[in-house]
Every structure is written in structure tokens, then in C-alpha cells.
Design an enzyme around this catalytic site. Sequence first.
Site, PDB file in Angstrom:
ATOM      1  N   ASP A 158       0.868  -1.176   0.000  1.00 39.12           N
ATOM      2  CA  ASP A 158       0.000   0.000   0.000  1.00 39.12           C
ATOM      3  C   ASP A 158       0.914   1.239   0.000  1.00 39.12           C
ATOM      4  O   ASP A 158       2.140   1.151   0.138  1.00 39.12           O
ATOM      5  CB  ASP A 158      -0.950  -0.014   1.202  1.00 39.12           C
ATOM      6  CG  ASP A 158      -2.181   0.861   0.927  1.00 39.12           C
ATOM      7  OD1 ASP A 158      -2.141   1.669  -0.024  1.00 39.12           O
ATOM      8  OD2 ASP A 158      -3.177   0.742   1.654  1.00 39.12           O
TER       9      ASP A 158
HETATM   10  C1  BGC Z   1      -5.061   3.145   0.137  1.00 39.78           C
HETATM   11  C2  BGC Z   1      -5.214   2.106  -0.956  1.00 39.78           C
HETATM   12  C3  BGC Z   1      -5.041   2.732  -2.310  1.00 39.78           C
HETATM   13  C4  BGC Z   1      -3.710   3.443  -2.358  1.00 39.78           C
HETATM   14  C5  BGC Z   1      -3.393   4.065  -3.694  1.00 39.78           C
HETATM   15  C6  BGC Z   1      -3.830   4.005  -0.038  1.00 39.78           C
HETATM   16  O1  BGC Z   1      -3.818   5.076   0.831  1.00 39.78           O
HETATM   17  O2  BGC Z   1      -5.028   2.505   1.393  1.00 39.78           O
HETATM   18  O3  BGC Z   1      -6.465   1.489  -0.837  1.00 39.78           O
HETATM   19  O4  BGC Z   1      -5.148   1.755  -3.300  1.00 39.78           O
HETATM   20  O5  BGC Z   1      -3.700   4.454  -1.376  1.00 39.78           O
HETATM   21  O6  BGC Z   1      -4.123   5.188  -3.955  1.00 39.78           O
END
Ligand code: BGC
Length: 750
Positions: A281
Site C-alpha cells: 500500500d
Molecule cells: C489506500 C489504498 C489505495 C492506495 C493508492 C492508499 O492510501 O489505502 O487502498 O489503493 O492508497 O491510492
Amino acid sequence: MINRWLVAFLMLMTVSAFAQKKDMNTTVSKLLQQMTLEEKLGQLNLPSIGFDVTGPILSQGVEEKIRKGLVGGVFNTFTPSAVRKLQDLAVKETRLKIPLLFGYDVIHGHRTIFPINLGLAASWDMDLLQRTARVAAEEASADGLNWTFSPMVDIARDPRWGRVSEGAGEDPYLGSQIGKAMVQGYQGIDLSKNNTILACVKHFALYGASEAGRDYNTVDMSRVKMYNEYLPPYKAAVQAGAGSVMTSFNEIDGIPATANKWLLTDLLRKQYGFNGLIVTDYTAINEMIAHGMGDEKKVGELSLNAGVDMDMVGEVFLKHGAQLVKEGKVSMAQIDAAVRRILEAKFKLGLFEDPYRYISEERNKTEIMNAQQLALSKEAAIKSMVLLKNSNQVLPLNASKKIAFIGPLVKDQRNLIGSWSGAGDYKKAVSLWAALEQKGGGYLYAKGCNLLEDENLLKRLNAHDGQITRETATPEQLITEAVATAQQADVVVAVLGEAFGMSGEAASRSMIGLPENQLALLKALKATGKPVVLVLMNGRPLTVSWENENIDAILETWFGGTQAGAAIADVLFGAANPSGKLTMSWPRNVGQIPIYYNAKNTGRPLDENQKYTTKYLDVPNTPLYPFGYGLSYTTFTYGDLKLDKKSITAKDKIQVTVTVSNTGNYDGVETVQLYIRDLVGTITRPVKELKGFKKVELKKGESKEVSFTISVEDLKFYNSDLKFVAEPGAFKVFVGGNSQEVKEAGFELK
Ligand code: BGC
């Protein structure tokens, strides 16, 4: 004859899959031989470039890095021209001409926005879920993208957590079906087609169990609970063929997911057989410094050795990878394995054959927000709505009556598309008021209150594009005007709820009722004595005990997407009959949380007349609205359950049949739900577990027999040795229209 054709076809498929795999191995191995260590680490790098970010670091100098072969993919860039520009850099200006992946958070639609995922789940319609994911993939791929960070399959039992809006709710069985349907929708049967994209199952794992519902918080649970209650949807989505998995921000057994070798390698790769790519993530590697796992180099080492392939935004692998290899802390084989999986994803997407496969100005014009896609958005919004209450059949509204629409969300567009609305443009969303005008108009209107009055919250939400404004009139003046409007009407429809930014990521709330100023308006409307219908727009279960007591009808519409207003108007006036069912329990108050239907019994089950039994002194144990609950304009009754056997062996199946009748005045759709309880086990078992459901259409006055087949597979669970077993003994089976009101029978597994 047919069989012979089928066999020939399957053989052909196997042979071609084998040939493709051979091709893939050859292409990837050849590249790996030519790559320098720096180029290999470049493939592991996933910076964000473009339109928005969800974290603190904005990747710097990405274009220059692409030229140097230091980037494997990017996210947050779309449109054919923007994508072409970057893909050109990769395939024309780098030494090895390896194409880039283009990722994005396409969560509930790309440009045509569907209801938020919790709403989509409430449809219990797997075909619909697959079709909405399919359209999302069509649009995203027509906009240059080839990878979505979806489905989010985190089981969630705590509505304080804002991200419940992105998932399927509290049930592992339903969550598994939905995860599977979405993966199939995004990826289709051939990833190399120009309109299918790579899915990413997230957030692995247990992200939905963060303590107290506070985002990014600690998670701690037993293995038995993980395996039985939280892991099934990830496993199902992976086994449906998802090409990638994203790690979660939380820890598991004290080790953050992104450094958790047991989780990523032993469980995901070895037990689930996952051979796709694992991406972190957003800056999840760097964040392990704050978790207390070591300095930047150390956390890089931990995540590579745990089995991470791609580093989202953090650039830790890029910075420290070479040194880690030099010092022997990470093996070259580990790096090669990660690079291989990224290159394989590119191969499967067909990018080596044609790096511009997903870039088409032509498709961009015809395959985005076209009539069919918009129609699907409306269908999805209708099917997601849940009728929570309907006294005296206030709904559907009688069009010949005088109706006042009151509330800050009647004319609103900004909030309709919800959080995580991808590249959705709220200005293209149909507001309820616009839909009413389209139907001929003539309704009364008053705003009644601002969406929010809370200064602190306003500041936070408006900093992230909340666009919440306040009227110059005082709250008292707004209410007075609304009451005067209500007094002229026969029925009042109050349209209230959350601002979209009150749910989603980093949007936890400790109190989950309607904002106080909205509740004050609702109370004033109730005091007029007119029948009041409450239309809710929100991203999570709310505490609406007062509303349930006092308001005549309540319709949950979530954040319904691009066609929300049109869909709500159809449902309010009876052109469509609501059929959604909740996939998360709605608590009576915050103190009951976590509250979920598939709970365990205690040694002192509730007995109101006994002091020392499990209960609260001030609130019942039951939720306000249970899992699976939702009304219709018509009524359904269930006959007694008929079982074709009283007992089965592991080889048999048992058939459960029930007659469901439409006893009301409208045609309708009912979701018939099957639950099972294992009465005695070597570990304690939940009081009910969903094991099947069927949607049945019943005309007014019609009855249908609905059957379910239960096999030993449905009776299995992970025991204390984490073996997936069915234990002989007595079971109960329940069938009903929600998890609380059911008919029951019993059988035995010999
Ligand atoms: C979130 C994810 C997301 C990623 C990319 C993160 O802050 O937890 O769900 O896919 O950002 O935008």
C-alpha cells in the site's frame, strides 16, 4: 457429440495456455538475463504521478526516472494522451524498452460511477457486481489504464471505520462471492484483451479489523478467527485468478503486513498458490519505521524478504536494494523473483506485444459514459437501495399529493459519487432535484439546514475538496423556512446524511449518527405532524434509533453514483421497488460496536430475567437493523422448511426447500438467505453463518419454491489446528429474508 467438441476445445485451451506460459517464460527470462541490478530494482518501483495522492509523499522527477529504467509502473495517470507520453518514454527511451503498468483506484466505477461498494454489496446480485466491474474495466482501459487497485475485500464489523464504504460488509461468505465476481468482471477470461485490466485484491490482510475503528490502527486476532472470519474473501478473490494483491497498513501478530513473511509467503504464496504480484500500500514500507521495525534500509530488507514485489511510492527498494544485495541481506534470487512477477503481469496484459494496447483515443470517445454504462449505473443504484422502514405504506409516494423535498442533499451533486470515486465527475451526477424536474417538477423545496455546521469537520473536509458551503441565513432561519414549506405539503421527504468525505479512507468517526444540525431539522419536520420520509445518503451504517422510532419511512440510498437522483426518484414514486438488503448490521448506538450477526454464543446466553447473563443494562443486544435486512413495497412470507433428509454422510447432500410468497400489493424481488449453525464443535461456532442466498422475483400474489443444496463443504471450518474440517453432529438450518427472522429446521452429519 457436444462432449467431444468440449473436450477438443478444452484441450486446445490447455495447449494454448501452455504455449503462452512458455512464451512468457522465454520473454521474461531473456529480459532478466539482460537487466542490470539497477534496472531490476527499477521494475519494483511504483511512483504516483498525476492527478491526486492519498499519502504524504509525492513522487519526484518521475519522468526522468522512467527514462533511466527506474520505474516499473505508475499510478494516478490516465487519459490516452497522458499515458502515451509516459509509455513512450519507457518503450522508446529506455535501454530495454520494458513497458509500464498504469494503475489507478477504480473502486466503484471509473468515469461512470456506481454506488459505493457497500451499496453495491446490498444488491446481493453477483451478476450486477460483475457487470459493474466489467464496465469499470472497459472505461478504465479506454482511458489508458491496465491495473485497478480493487476489489477491497476487507471484512468489517466496525462502522466507525470510514472504509466500510469500500467493502462488502461483515460476512465472509458474501464477501467471498463479491470479491470473486469483481475479479472476474475486471479481468474477464483473457487479460490481454484491450478492455480487461489487472485486479488487485486488498488490503492483505485484516485491515478492516483495526482497533476501535480508527484507520490504520493495530489489529490483533487469533489464527482461528482469521482463518474462519476474515481471510476467506482474500482467498476466494485470489483463487478467482486476481493478478495482484496489495499489502495492508496494519500489523498481524505484531508484524506489519508488509514485512510479514508468514502472511505473504507462507499463507498467500504457498497455501493459496498465489503467483501474481504483491504490491505494497501507499508508502507502507516507509511507514514501518514509525511502527518501530527499524530504519529505512531495514524495513526495505524486511519487506523484500517477506515477499513484497513492488514498492508503492516509497522508493525504498530503489534507494537501498543494491546495498542490501551487496551485503547479502537480500538475495539476488529474491530480487529476480520479484522482477519476474512484475514482468509476467505485463506479459499477461499483452504489453510486450503492444505497449499501447490500452491507449485508444477512439475507445476513449465511445466506451466512456455511454448510454448503456449510464443505464447500468442507474440499475445498480436502484438495486443497492435498502428500505429500512415504511409505516402505513407512506412509500411509494402518491404523485397526486403535494410533496415537499427538504434537506441539504436534495439538490446536491458533489456528494452523490461518494469517496474513492476514481475519475468520476460529480458535475455529471444527476441530483434528486434534477430527476424530479425531469419528471415534470412541481414540488416544494427548502434546504432546511446546511450539510454541516461543525467548524472543525468543515475545515477538515473542505481541505480535501469537500466543497461544503454554508448559507448566510442562520440555522434557525433555515429550519423556520423548511417548516413553513413542510406545512404546505401532504408529505415531507427529508434528504439527509453524510458528506462524502465523512466515510472512506482516513474518515473514522466516533459518533455515527446524522450531524446534529440535520437531526434538529428532522425533529422540526416531525413536529409539523406531516408524514415524513427520510432519504439517507451515507457511506456506512448510521445510528438512527430516534429516526427509526419517529420517522414514517426510511430509505437508505448510500452514495448512489452518477445516476443516483434518477434512481431515487424511481424508487420513491414506485417505478422501481426497493430490494436491497444490508450487508452490515446497524447498531442502535456506538456502544454496541462491534456488532455482527455471525457472533458466538456465550456461556450465559441472554435471559432478560436473569441478572448474570450477557447483556447491556441500557440497550438490547440486538442491532437496530440486522445483517440481511431490507423491506420491499410488497410483503413476503415464508413457509416451513422442508428437508429431504434428516441426516447425511460426508458424501451426501441435503436439500432444503421453502415456499416464499408475495403477499403484498406489488411485484417484488426477495433475497432468500440460508444460514447454518453447527451446534457442537471442537471449537465454539457462530450462532449463524450465511451459506447461500437466492434472489427471487415474485409477482404480486405469486409463490415460488426456493431450494438450497447443502453439502459437507458448507459445514467445514478451520479447527484449532487450522485444518478445514466438518465435524459430525447436529446442525441447524435457517432460511429467511434477513439474519434475524428465519424459519428453522435441523439435521445431522453422520
Ligand atoms: C489506500 C489504498 C489505495 C492506495 C493508492 C492508499 O492510501 O489505502 O487502498 O489503493 O492508497 O491510492
